[in-house]
Design a protein around this motif. Structure first.
Motif, mmCIF file in Angstrom:
data_model
loop_
_atom_site.group_PDB
_atom_site.id
_atom_site.type_symbol
_atom_site.label_atom_id
_atom_site.label_comp_id
_atom_site.label_asym_id
_atom_site.label_seq_id
_atom_site.Cartn_x
_atom_site.Cartn_y
_atom_site.Cartn_z
ATOM 1 N N GLU A 155 0.827 -1.210 0.000
ATOM 2 C CA GLU A 155 0.000 0.000 0.000
ATOM 3 C C GLU A 155 0.860 1.259 0.000
ATOM 4 O O GLU A 155 0.544 2.225 -0.700
ATOM 5 C CB GLU A 155 -0.928 0.000 1.214
ATOM 6 C CG GLU A 155 -2.070 -0.980 1.089
ATOM 7 C CD GLU A 155 -2.908 -1.080 2.352
ATOM 8 O OE1 GLU A 155 -2.404 -0.775 3.453
ATOM 9 O OE2 GLU A 155 -4.080 -1.487 2.225
ATOM 10 N N ILE A 156 1.941 1.260 0.760
ATOM 11 C CA ILE A 156 2.850 2.415 0.789
ATOM 12 C C ILE A 156 3.450 2.649 -0.591
ATOM 13 O O ILE A 156 3.499 3.787 -1.079
ATOM 14 C CB ILE A 156 3.954 2.220 1.856
ATOM 15 C CG1 ILE A 156 3.347 2.259 3.259
ATOM 16 C CG2 ILE A 156 5.054 3.263 1.699
ATOM 17 C CD1 ILE A 156 4.293 1.794 4.356
ATOM 18 N N ALA A 157 3.898 1.570 -1.247
ATOM 19 C CA ALA A 157 4.495 1.690 -2.578
ATOM 20 C C ALA A 157 3.476 2.205 -3.598
ATOM 21 O O ALA A 157 3.784 3.081 -4.411
ATOM 22 C CB ALA A 157 5.049 0.337 -3.017
ATOM 23 N N ILE A 158 2.260 1.678 -3.543
ATOM 24 C CA ILE A 158 1.210 2.102 -4.476
ATOM 25 C C ILE A 158 0.868 3.570 -4.266
ATOM 26 O O ILE A 158 0.780 4.351 -5.215
ATOM 27 C CB ILE A 158 -0.058 1.225 -4.316
ATOM 28 C CG1 ILE A 158 0.222 -0.223 -4.694
ATOM 29 C CG2 ILE A 158 -1.234 1.794 -5.108
ATOM 30 C CD1 ILE A 158 0.489 -0.505 -6.148
ATOM 31 N N LYS A 159 0.702 3.993 -3.003
ATOM 32 C CA LYS A 159 0.372 5.395 -2.715
ATOM 33 C C LYS A 159 1.482 6.331 -3.174
ATOM 34 O O LYS A 159 1.214 7.393 -3.748
ATOM 35 C CB LYS A 159 0.108 5.592 -1.220
ATOM 36 C CG LYS A 159 -1.235 5.036 -0.786
ATOM 37 C CD LYS A 159 -1.446 5.183 0.703
ATOM 38 C CE LYS A 159 -2.740 4.502 1.124
ATOM 39 N NZ LYS A 159 -2.916 4.477 2.570
ATOM 40 N N ALA A 160 2.728 5.935 -2.955
ATOM 41 C CA ALA A 160 3.854 6.764 -3.397
ATOM 42 C C ALA A 160 3.851 6.887 -4.917
ATOM 43 O O ALA A 160 4.064 7.967 -5.473
ATOM 44 C CB ALA A 160 5.173 6.172 -2.911
ATOM 45 N N SER A 161 3.576 5.792 -5.597
ATOM 46 C CA SER A 161 3.530 5.800 -7.062
ATOM 47 C C SER A 161 2.408 6.712 -7.571
ATOM 48 O O SER A 161 2.609 7.482 -8.509
ATOM 49 C CB SER A 161 3.314 4.378 -7.571
ATOM 50 O OG SER A 161 3.097 4.376 -8.950
ATOM 51 N N LEU A 162 1.253 6.627 -6.935
ATOM 52 C CA LEU A 162 0.112 7.425 -7.377
ATOM 53 C C LEU A 162 0.295 8.922 -7.124
ATOM 54 O O LEU A 162 -0.380 9.735 -7.757
ATOM 55 C CB LEU A 162 -1.165 6.930 -6.694
ATOM 56 C CG LEU A 162 -1.648 5.546 -7.149
ATOM 57 C CD1 LEU A 162 -2.804 5.085 -6.282
ATOM 58 C CD2 LEU A 162 -2.035 5.554 -8.613
ATOM 59 N N GLY A 215 3.083 10.439 -7.742
ATOM 60 C CA GLY A 215 4.111 10.936 -8.648
ATOM 61 C C GLY A 215 5.530 10.499 -8.356
ATOM 62 O O GLY A 215 6.445 10.906 -9.059
ATOM 63 N N HIS A 216 5.730 9.704 -7.343
ATOM 64 C CA HIS A 216 7.082 9.253 -7.027
ATOM 65 C C HIS A 216 7.455 8.041 -7.893
ATOM 66 O O HIS A 216 6.609 7.211 -8.197
ATOM 67 C CB HIS A 216 7.188 8.855 -5.550
ATOM 68 C CG HIS A 216 7.055 10.010 -4.626
ATOM 69 N ND1 HIS A 216 5.826 10.507 -4.242
ATOM 70 C CD2 HIS A 216 7.990 10.775 -4.029
ATOM 71 C CE1 HIS A 216 6.018 11.531 -3.431
ATOM 72 N NE2 HIS A 216 7.316 11.720 -3.284
ATOM 73 N N SER A 224 -3.270 1.305 -12.413
ATOM 74 C CA SER A 224 -2.913 2.722 -12.585
ATOM 75 C C SER A 224 -1.549 3.086 -11.996
ATOM 76 O O SER A 224 -1.008 4.133 -12.329
ATOM 77 C CB SER A 224 -3.999 3.615 -11.975
ATOM 78 O OG SER A 224 -4.130 3.346 -10.599
ATOM 79 N N SER A 225 -0.973 2.248 -11.166
ATOM 80 C CA SER A 225 0.286 2.643 -10.521
ATOM 81 C C SER A 225 1.524 1.948 -11.082
ATOM 82 O O SER A 225 2.629 2.442 -10.905
ATOM 83 C CB SER A 225 0.199 2.380 -9.013
ATOM 84 O OG SER A 225 0.051 1.000 -8.770
ATOM 85 N N ILE A 226 1.355 0.836 -11.770
ATOM 86 C CA ILE A 226 2.523 0.108 -12.281
ATOM 87 C C ILE A 226 2.747 0.456 -13.746
ATOM 88 O O ILE A 226 1.823 0.406 -14.562
ATOM 89 C CB ILE A 226 2.340 -1.415 -12.106
ATOM 90 C CG1 ILE A 226 2.310 -1.737 -10.617
ATOM 91 C CG2 ILE A 226 3.463 -2.182 -12.801
ATOM 92 C CD1 ILE A 226 2.102 -3.182 -10.300
ATOM 93 N N ASN A 227 3.990 0.790 -14.070
ATOM 94 C CA ASN A 227 4.358 1.106 -15.449
ATOM 95 C C ASN A 227 5.104 -0.041 -16.130
ATOM 96 O O ASN A 227 5.002 -0.215 -17.332
ATOM 97 C CB ASN A 227 5.250 2.350 -15.501
ATOM 98 C CG ASN A 227 4.530 3.587 -15.057
ATOM 99 O OD1 ASN A 227 3.353 3.758 -15.329
ATOM 100 N ND2 ASN A 227 5.238 4.458 -14.365
#
Length: 170
Positions: free
Chosen positions: A8-15, A17-18, A48-51
């Protein structure tokens, strides 16, 4: 990423803009999606968060001092999917020498599976499609599997057929 909280921390950071780079233990790139969903991350957040997802394995390199050409039988060539190309390739295997400690190998090199999150894959994530379907669609879109990457190293003479089978799944 080992648990829901970290995911969840990684996903929130990604969303927000990090750029987030992380590791997750799976057998291949498409399985990463299922792993995150099984942890409890919502499909729309994964989509939406993984590129990009990269799977990596280290494969042993043939010893450059003692490597020698080997013939591969038709069953092996067929299993690797390279029957037609085999006549243009020279395959090698290290026989063992003092330089490599009589193993036939010296050093390692990475083989990769690089899966961008194409729109088609994002749609599969939203539908919670199984990893096998994601893998099939990714292959149709040109994503090489770990096996294909390892076979490329085999055809270059970098590694042996035994290493390809040891490190990769079908």
């Amino acid at each position: 990423i080992r648990d829901l909280t970290t995911a969840e921390i990684a996903i929130k950071a990604s969303l927000t803009g990090h750029l987030v780079l992380s590791t997750l233990h799976t057998n291949d790139a498409p399985s990463t999606i299922g792993r995150l969903l099984n942890m409890g991350i919502e499909p729309f957040l994964v989509a939406s968060s993984i590129n990009l997802v990269v799977a990596q394995r280290l494969i042993r390199k043939n010893c450059p001092v003692c490597r020698e050409p080997v013939e591969l039988n038709n069953d092996v060539l067929k299993e690797l999917g390279i029957e037609e190309e085999a006549s243009e390739c020279i395959f090698y295997k290290g026989k063992g020498c003092p330089e490599c400690g009589n193993t036939g190998y010296r050093g390692r090199i990475a083989v990769y599976e690089v899966m961008p999150m194409f729109e088609e894959i994002k749609e599969l994530v939203l539908r919670q499609a199984p990893a096998a379907e994601i893998k099939r669609v990714a292959a149709e879109l040109g994503v090489w599997t770990l096996r294909q990457s390892a076979v490329a190293r085999l055809k270059q003479g970098v590694t042996s057929v035994e290493e390809v089978f040891r490190v990769t799944d079908k």
